[in-house]
Design an enzyme around this catalytic site. Structure first.
Site, PDB file in Angstrom:
ATOM      1  CG  HIS A 159      -0.302   0.333   2.498  1.00 20.99           C
ATOM      2  ND1 HIS A 159       0.421  -0.579   3.192  1.00 20.99           N
ATOM      3  CD2 HIS A 159      -0.239   1.485   3.209  1.00 20.99           C
ATOM      4  CE1 HIS A 159       0.892  -0.030   4.292  1.00 20.99           C
ATOM      5  NE2 HIS A 159       0.509   1.238   4.334  1.00 20.99           N
TER       6      HIS A 159
HETATM    7  C1  UD1 Z   1      -2.033   5.694   6.009  1.00 20.72           C
HETATM    8  C2  UD1 Z   1      -0.708   6.031   6.677  1.00 20.72           C
HETATM    9  C3  UD1 Z   1       0.238   4.853   6.554  1.00 20.72           C
HETATM   10  C4  UD1 Z   1      -0.412   3.580   7.072  1.00 20.72           C
HETATM   11  C5  UD1 Z   1      -1.734   3.364   6.349  1.00 20.72           C
HETATM   12  C6  UD1 Z   1      -2.449   2.123   6.802  1.00 20.72           C
HETATM   13  C7  UD1 Z   1      -0.111   8.428   6.520  1.00 20.72           C
HETATM   14  C8  UD1 Z   1       0.856   9.372   5.948  1.00 20.72           C
HETATM   15  N1  UD1 Z   1      -0.056   7.172   6.047  1.00 20.72           N
HETATM   16  O1  UD1 Z   1      -1.780   5.489   4.650  1.00 20.72           O
HETATM   17  O2  UD1 Z   1       1.401   5.104   7.317  1.00 20.72           O
HETATM   18  O3  UD1 Z   1       0.450   2.491   6.863  1.00 20.72           O
HETATM   19  O4  UD1 Z   1      -2.559   4.515   6.586  1.00 20.72           O
HETATM   20  O5  UD1 Z   1      -3.484   1.814   5.926  1.00 20.72           O
HETATM   21  O6  UD1 Z   1      -0.870   8.794   7.384  1.00 20.72           O
HETATM   22  N2  UD1 Z   1      -8.812   5.419   1.312  1.00 20.72           N
HETATM   23  C9  UD1 Z   1     -10.077   4.897   1.191  1.00 20.72           C
HETATM   24  N3  UD1 Z   1     -10.780   4.656   2.345  1.00 20.72           N
HETATM   25  C10 UD1 Z   1     -10.292   4.909   3.568  1.00 20.72           C
HETATM   26  C11 UD1 Z   1      -8.986   5.451   3.672  1.00 20.72           C
HETATM   27  C12 UD1 Z   1      -8.270   5.686   2.539  1.00 20.72           C
HETATM   28  O7  UD1 Z   1     -10.547   4.656   0.103  1.00 20.72           O
HETATM   29  O8  UD1 Z   1     -10.982   4.635   4.560  1.00 20.72           O
HETATM   30  C13 UD1 Z   1      -8.013   5.652   0.084  1.00 20.72           C
HETATM   31  C14 UD1 Z   1      -8.216   7.042  -0.473  1.00 20.72           C
HETATM   32  O9  UD1 Z   1      -8.126   6.977  -1.855  1.00 20.72           O
HETATM   33  C15 UD1 Z   1      -6.992   7.757   0.057  1.00 20.72           C
HETATM   34  C16 UD1 Z   1      -5.940   6.665   0.047  1.00 20.72           C
HETATM   35  O10 UD1 Z   1      -6.647   5.474   0.371  1.00 20.72           O
HETATM   36  O11 UD1 Z   1      -6.631   8.865  -0.686  1.00 20.72           O
HETATM   37  C17 UD1 Z   1      -4.847   6.879   1.021  1.00 20.72           C
HETATM   38  O12 UD1 Z   1      -5.367   7.058   2.338  1.00 20.72           O
HETATM   39  P1  UD1 Z   1      -4.522   7.921   3.407  1.00 20.72           P
HETATM   40  O13 UD1 Z   1      -5.238   7.991   4.700  1.00 20.72           O
HETATM   41  O14 UD1 Z   1      -4.076   9.205   2.793  1.00 20.72           O
HETATM   42  O15 UD1 Z   1      -3.215   7.084   3.593  1.00 20.72           O
HETATM   43  P2  UD1 Z   1      -2.920   5.519   3.585  1.00 20.72           P
HETATM   44  O16 UD1 Z   1      -2.297   5.157   2.309  1.00 20.72           O
HETATM   45  O17 UD1 Z   1      -4.094   4.694   4.025  1.00 20.72           O
END
Ligand code: UD1
Length: 374
Positions: free
Chosen positions: A204
């Site tokens: 991820h």
């Molecule tokens: C975040 C953490 C990472 C952790 C990960 C666990 C930061 C910088 N990164 O990354 O360290 O390992 O969480 O999963 O905080 N999205 C959804 N649904 C959700 C959440 C996210 O669809 O409930 C998608 C969205 O497109 C979003 C992308 O995932 O833009 C990334 O989500 P984000 O919270 O920015 O960071 P993670 O990659 O999940």
């Protein structure tokens, strides 16, 4: 005396669970604040259910956005919550954007900050989590380190020794406390898998998902694996595969599933021959479960998993991944000693320190008020 605990993303929920249980057991008053960084049911609700975490007192609903916007919005809303509720301490966990926002909002209001999982360093400032870790550690007052190398990292950065506490790994405590449920879960009904006869993969991190060469190299290696590989997909990875048009690479030995709840994925890992991942937490969970791990990254902040012999680093290169995978299948012995203090008493050690600190601070404030009156 009241403690505000900030969570936002999937790994935060796993780390806060034993702390909440311990604070409840000891009668400590706390407020659970969810920033809303993760919001999908599979990334959020199921973790609260399975880990039996009480519903948050508030959800700030910040959602997904760029790093600046996400952190900024959490900062503004958390500051308001701290102003309204005046906690005596703020607890943040891990290294996600919500962790940074919580620590920053609290320290600017002169509220003591406790950081659980302090001192991990990948020494790679291109990782958003590394920036978060470094800043949070330097503005926190109580640094709870999971390993000896984390303690050494903090000392090397000049952080005063009286702020650093080697308490062990709270993620390991969550896992050990849920071991019975994990062992009972069994394999998914619809998957024809035999114990030790498959691998589990997760991917991820933006450096792997957002770079088409790296992502296709990894998927290509997975599809040529001698063992079936089960890969639950994080929403970002699913999006990246669609956007890069790599759906055709999900073939051969690679089988994808939706993102999985905590108990389900760990049950799958427990019976796997090996794990391939770029996640931080899974490196540690595989280590505790005595399942060899291949970490597809150029570095790791979880150095203890490497030094005990549970984990190997491999770059996102098809040939190198396949070569290491074969080597692990043929040679990796699955016996190592888990790092010191990765046990079921981590939350107890943390709450002992937090409670003493709160009592000390309360006495100090009383003295100041008394002297002020006198
Ligand atoms: C975040 C953490 C990472 C952790 C990960 C666990 C930061 C910088 N990164 O990354 O360290 O390992 O969480 O999963 O905080 N999205 C959804 N649904 C959700 C959440 C996210 O669809 O409930 C998608 C969205 O497109 C979003 C992308 O995932 O833009 C990334 O989500 P984000 O919270 O920015 O960071 P993670 O990659 O999940």
């Amino acid at each position: 005396m009241s403690i505000s605990c900030v969570v936002g993303a999937r790994p935060n929920f796993i780390k806060i669970a034993p702390l909440i249980t311990e604070m409840q057991r000891r009668g400590l008053e706390f407020r659970l604040i969810h920033t809303g960084q993760h919001y999908d049911s599979v990334m959020n609700d199921v973790f609260f259910d399975q880990l039996e975490i009480p519903l948050p007192d508030i959800n700030l609903a910040i959602g997904s956005a760029s790093h600046g916007q996400q952190t900024g919005e959490a900062l503004i809303k958390l500051e308001q919550d701290f102003v309204d509720h005046k906690p005596d301490m703020v607890v943040v966990v891990g290294d996600v954007n919500s962790t940074l926002a919580g620590a920053l909002a609290a320290t600017k209001l002169n509220i003591p900050v406790a950081h659980i999982e302090a001192g991990y360093r990948s020494f790679d400032r291109t990782m958003p989590e590394e920036i978060n870790r470094v800043i949070v550690d330097h503005i926190s007052d109580y640094l709870f380190a999971p390993t000896n190398d984390a303690v050494e990292n903090l000392q090397a950065e000049g952080i005063s020794a009286d702020k650093i506490f080697h308490v062990g790994n709270i993620m390991a405590e969550t896992l050990l406390r849920n071991m019975e449920k994990i062992s009972k879960r069994g394999k998914p009904q619809d998957m024809d898998l035999r114990p030790q006869g498959y691998a589990v993969a997760t991917l991820h991190r933006p450096e792997n998902t957002d770079n088409i060469e790296r992502l296709s190299s990894i998927l290509s290696a997975f599809s040529k694996s001698p063992l079936p590989i089960i890969m639950p997909l994080h929403p970002r990875t699913k999006q990246a595969i669609n956007e890069h048009g790599l759906g055709h690479m999900l073939n051969g030995r690679l089988r994808i599933t939706e993102a999985m709840p905590y108990i389900d994925i760990l049950s799958l890992v427990q019976n796997a021959r090996l794990v391939l991942t770029d996640s931080g937490g899974l490196q540690e969970e595989a280590c505790v479960l005595q399942v060899p791990c291949i970490t597809i990254r150029d570095n790791t902040e979880r150095m203890a998993t490497i030094s005990v012999g549970a984990n190997r680093l491999v770059p996102a290169d098809q040939d190198k991944i396949l070569e290491t995978l074969l080597d692990v299948i043929e040679h990796h012995s699955t016996k190592w000693k888990t790092p010191e203090l990765w046990d079921v008493c981590v939350s107890q050690r943390i709450v002992d320190i937090i409670r003493d600190a709160l009592l000390r601070n309360a006495r100090k404030n009383q003295e100041v008020a008394f002297n002020g009156v006198a």
